[in-house]
Design a protein around this motif. Structure first.
Motif, PDB file in Angstrom:
ATOM      1  N   MET A 294      14.474 -23.228   6.229  1.00 30.75           N
ATOM      2  CA  MET A 294      15.353 -22.342   6.995  1.00 30.75           C
ATOM      3  C   MET A 294      15.885 -23.107   8.209  1.00 30.75           C
ATOM      4  O   MET A 294      15.091 -23.664   8.980  1.00 30.75           O
ATOM      5  CB  MET A 294      14.540 -21.134   7.457  1.00 30.75           C
ATOM      6  CG  MET A 294      15.346 -19.884   7.514  1.00 30.75           C
ATOM      7  SD  MET A 294      14.262 -18.474   7.860  1.00 30.75           S
ATOM      8  CE  MET A 294      15.492 -17.257   8.228  1.00 30.75           C
ATOM      9  N   SER A 295      17.188 -23.163   8.363  1.00 31.43           N
ATOM     10  CA  SER A 295      17.728 -23.920   9.495  1.00 31.43           C
ATOM     11  C   SER A 295      17.540 -23.118  10.780  1.00 31.43           C
ATOM     12  O   SER A 295      17.398 -21.896  10.745  1.00 31.43           O
ATOM     13  CB  SER A 295      19.212 -24.196   9.272  1.00 31.43           C
ATOM     14  OG  SER A 295      19.952 -23.020   9.460  1.00 31.43           O
ATOM     15  N   ASN A 296      17.525 -23.847  11.903  1.00 28.51           N
ATOM     16  CA  ASN A 296      17.300 -23.190  13.188  1.00 28.51           C
ATOM     17  C   ASN A 296      18.343 -22.115  13.455  1.00 28.51           C
ATOM     18  O   ASN A 296      18.037 -21.058  13.987  1.00 28.51           O
ATOM     19  CB  ASN A 296      17.331 -24.222  14.316  1.00 28.51           C
ATOM     20  CG  ASN A 296      16.087 -25.075  14.290  1.00 28.51           C
ATOM     21  OD1 ASN A 296      15.060 -24.672  13.732  1.00 28.51           O
ATOM     22  ND2 ASN A 296      16.173 -26.255  14.869  1.00 28.51           N
TER      23      ASN A 296
ATOM     24  N   ASP B 191      19.899 -20.307  11.265  1.00 28.46           N
ATOM     25  CA  ASP B 191      19.592 -19.120  10.474  1.00 28.46           C
ATOM     26  C   ASP B 191      18.433 -18.344  11.074  1.00 28.46           C
ATOM     27  O   ASP B 191      18.426 -17.109  11.070  1.00 28.46           O
ATOM     28  CB  ASP B 191      19.266 -19.530   9.033  1.00 28.46           C
ATOM     29  CG  ASP B 191      20.516 -19.942   8.273  1.00 28.46           C
ATOM     30  OD1 ASP B 191      21.576 -19.352   8.529  1.00 28.46           O
ATOM     31  OD2 ASP B 191      20.435 -20.868   7.457  1.00 28.46           O
TER      32      ASP B 191
ATOM     33  N   ALA C   9       9.996 -18.225   1.719  1.00 25.26           N
ATOM     34  CA  ALA C   9       9.919 -18.555   3.144  1.00 25.26           C
ATOM     35  C   ALA C   9       8.603 -19.272   3.419  1.00 25.26           C
ATOM     36  O   ALA C   9       7.559 -18.858   2.925  1.00 25.26           O
ATOM     37  CB  ALA C   9       9.999 -17.291   3.980  1.00 25.26           C
TER      38      ALA C   9
ATOM     39  N   ASP D 125       8.685 -20.966   8.779  1.00 27.80           N
ATOM     40  CA  ASP D 125       9.877 -20.125   8.941  1.00 27.80           C
ATOM     41  C   ASP D 125       9.495 -18.804   9.591  1.00 27.80           C
ATOM     42  O   ASP D 125      10.144 -18.340  10.529  1.00 27.80           O
ATOM     43  CB  ASP D 125      10.503 -19.835   7.572  1.00 27.80           C
ATOM     44  CG  ASP D 125      11.216 -21.052   6.999  1.00 27.80           C
ATOM     45  OD1 ASP D 125      11.572 -21.927   7.807  1.00 27.80           O
ATOM     46  OD2 ASP D 125      11.393 -21.117   5.778  1.00 27.80           O
TER      47      ASP D 125
END
Lengths: 464, 229
Positions: free
Chosen positions: A1-3, A5, A362, A366
């Motif tokens: 999960m990108s920061n 997002d 996830a 995350d």
């Protein structure tokens, strides 16, 4: 999960629970604002002390005001110390001393007459050069020279103290007097002084009193010191003369008081007849003041310096600040509990959600990040709004007439035009408040976040 | 055909207070690639436990689970998450959609966890929703959709990451007969088209008709394995 997002999802989650998020943030706002305002009160107090001290006097100056009775007794009678020229000499030998001047006060014991105007002068005898070292500025004229005799440099308020020749001996402060020019021009008008306090008084018959045996000396005012509307200085009411001249006048005064049946000698009372009233020491720099003062005290003299007050005032202010800060800290702590509670509730509520997220891929990082971002967002938002809010409170405190910790003496010293600061919020305090409340948010979100990551995906999904 | 999952001597024991309940006992099974399996059993037979073990949601008390020659019984939480993200898709009986998200957001969520850029993940989620026949429901929330539509969204979500194995736990348990068949056609259709392995857990005999291999589970042991031809 990108920061990105993570942040987007966290904000969305917060926004979903508007009321709860709002209430939690409100808690942080109040916590932050109270800690900032409390600290700002302490900071303002400190700053006021500083400016107060710098207004009153030069902080490199040590005032030696007499002999310490206890220590002089313990040293025995053979080494009796006095406020005399040998003391002046000894002080000059101390390291880092720039200059030393003996001072004789003839406190409101001299009458001055100019035509139909009269004044009671507070005569101060001082070394001619020393006056200049004290850091006063001239409004007009010049400072004293060594060969000045009956020449006077006076404080900015002295010209105003000349009033119509009545029985009035004392000068009272009149706040409206500044609007009109003084009645006489001290630099130009003819002025004579006398040690007789009744000199020039008009008696009941309307005749000038001529019974006085005291001699009238013509004097010349050679300089007037600058008067600052906003700061009080004792020099404003002083008339400076060379020390030799004041010594002569003092002798004359003593002689006159003995011979005269009249006890009307003004404020002047002399219990130190054979010495100086005060010896002032000018230090080379601020750092040496304390050491020099200690040495002078060790020699058996009573001495004080402005920094001494500053130190004790500062420690008072620091205590006050710590107390205020503690009160603020308590409210921020309560806010932190609020954040933690919100996040714990959030974990319970979203147990199933967390489970689903885990099942569809996830990672525990995350999920941890998501919760930490949520809680620190609450902290940061609350911190920012709280800081802005405290700026507003600070502004209101400073503009309205509220005074918490400023004592009467301060109000007397500062003129109405310069209202003392009640609250001071420097930029660093704002930044620190925001960072701190963000950290509080992060910390209080940590345990709920850990709890979320430890949930088993399966039981989480099964929970309804 | 190549085995994608190999189970050997799997045992699962639950502790209920001082009592031990054997949910699974000595299970040995192989799952091949590109085939559809149905694990059939009554409630309490241990079929769901078996699925949870294969999917890495639970750990066996004993035995080995090899997934593409990886011992997933030894994985830690983080490795399991990575494993599920990469290889596994899930369809649940109760859909398990996020109620605050639209169909599109729900479907693209696995791609968010896989750090797929936003443009690509929206495109893929759209395609997936189109495949399940929901192109008109893209911006609807779960509460605005029927049970069948919600399950379609959930299927789209399970397939969006193009996983190698899809697990479906009673996928039609909450649906009527007509929708059940629609859903089964859809899910098996996609799996076959993409050469994916589909493992369905059910108690419904009619559903088992869709499978290549039917595994009967009774009281925690494999009762019968039936291959259809």
């Amino acid at each position: 999960m990108s920061n990105f997002d993570v942040i987007a999802m966290a904000l969305k989650n917060l926004f979903k629970r508007k009321l709860r998020t709002f209430l939690t943030i409100l808690g942080v706002i109040i916590g932050t604002a109270s800690i900032v305002v409390m600290i700002s009160l302490g900071l303002a107090l400190n700053k006021n002390f500083d400016s107060q001290i710098s207004q009153i006097s030069d902080i490199t100056l040590i005032h030696v005001v007499g002999v310490d009775q206890i220590s002089s007794q313990s040293q025995g009678s053979k080494n009796k110390i006095k406020m005399d020229d040998s003391a002046v000499y000894n002080f000059k030998q101390i390291e880092n001393v720039e200059s030393v001047s003996p001072i004789i006060n003839l406190s409101y014991a001299i009458k001055a007459i100019s035509g139909k105007y009269s004044a009671t002068l507070n005569l101060v005898g001082i070394d001619a050069q020393f006056l200049e070292t004290l850091g006063y500025e001239l409004e007009s004229g010049r400072f004293l020279n060594d060969d000045d005799k009956l020449n006077i440099v006076c404080g900015g308020q002295v010209p105003y103290s000349f009033a119509k020749n009545t029985k009035r001996r004392f000068y009272f402060y009149d706040p409206n007097q500044q609007e009109k020019a003084p009645d006489i021009d001290v630099m130009k008008d003819r002025i004579t002084i006398s040690v007789d306090m009744d000199y020039g008084n008009i008696d009941t018959t309307g005749e000038k009193s001529t019974t006085s045996t005291a001699k009238a000396h013509p004097v010349k005012f050679v300089g007037v010191l600058k008067y600052d509307d906003f700061s009080y200085s004792p020099s404003d009411y002083n008339c400076y003369m060379t020390i030799e001249q004041v010594k002569k006048l003092k002798a004359e005064k003593q002689k006159f008081d003995k011979s005269s049946a009249n006890n009307n000698s003004g404020f002047y009372s002399d219990n130190n007849s054979d010495g100086y009233n005060e010896i002032d020491i000018k230090c080379k720099d601020i750092n040496s003041v304390k050491d020099i003062a200690e040495k002078v005290k060790d020699m058996g003299y009573n001495a004080y310096y402005a920094g001494e007050y500053l130190e004790s005032m500062r420690s008072t202010a620091a205590n006050m600040q710590a107390l205020l800060g503690a009160i603020g800290a308590v409210s921020l702590f309560v806010a932190a509990i609020g954040i933690a509670n919100t996040m714990v509730m959030s974990v319970y509520e979203r147990t199933r959600e967390i489970g689903i997220m885990k099942v569809i891929g996830a990672s525990i990082y995350d999920i941890k990040k998501l919760f930490l971002v949520e809680s620190s967002t609450i902290g940061f938002l609350g911190g920012i709004i709280g800081a802005l809010f405290s700026l507003l409170i600070s502004y209101l405190l400073n503009t309205t007439n509220i005074s918490f910790f400023n004592n009467d003496s301060y109000i007397y010293m500062s003129s109405a035009a310069q209202k003392p600061l009640v609250s001071l919020v420097p930029l660093w305090l704002c930044i620190a408040a925001v960072v701190f409340s963000g950290l509080v948010g992060l910390l209080s979100g940590y345990f709920p976040a850990r709890r979320a990551t430890k949930l088993s995906a399966l039981t989480a999904i099964k929970s309804e | 055909m190549k085995n994608i999952i190999e189970l050997s001597a799997i045992k699962k024991i639950y502790k209920m207070g001082s009592e031990k309940i054997v949910a699974l006992n000595n299970i040995n099974l192989n799952f091949e690639q590109n085939k559809i399996y149905c694990i059939l059993g009554t409630s309490g037979s241990g079929k769901s436990t078996l699925l949870n073990l294969i999917a890495g949601l639970e750990k066996p008390s004993a035995g080995q689970i090899l997934f593409k020659n990886m011992h997933i019984e030894n994985f830690n939480e983080e490795q399991l998450a990575e494993f599920r993200k990469k290889y596994i898709g899930f369809v649940f009986q109760s859909y398990n959609l996020f109620p605050t998200m639209t169909a599109l957001e729900n479907v693209s969520l696995p791609l968010v966890f896989s750090r797929v850029p936003k443009k690509i993940r929206i495109k893929r989620a759209r395609e997936m929703l189109k495949n399940v026949g929901l192109e008109n429901r893209i911006n609807h929330k779960p509460s605005q959709m029927s049970g069948g539509q919600q399950q379609r969204v959930s299927i789209a979500r399970a397939f969006v990451n193009n996983p190698q194995v899809i697990f479906a736990d009673e996928p039609t348990g909450n649906l009527d007969t007509k929708t059940t068949f629609e859903m089964m056609d859809l899910i098996t259709g996609i799996a076959r088209k993409n050469n994916q392995t589909l493992i369905i857990v059910t108690h419904d005999l009619e559903i088992s008709d869709y499978a290549d291999t039917i595994i009967h589970i009774r009281d925690g042991v494999v009762d019968e394995i039936k291959n259809k031809e």
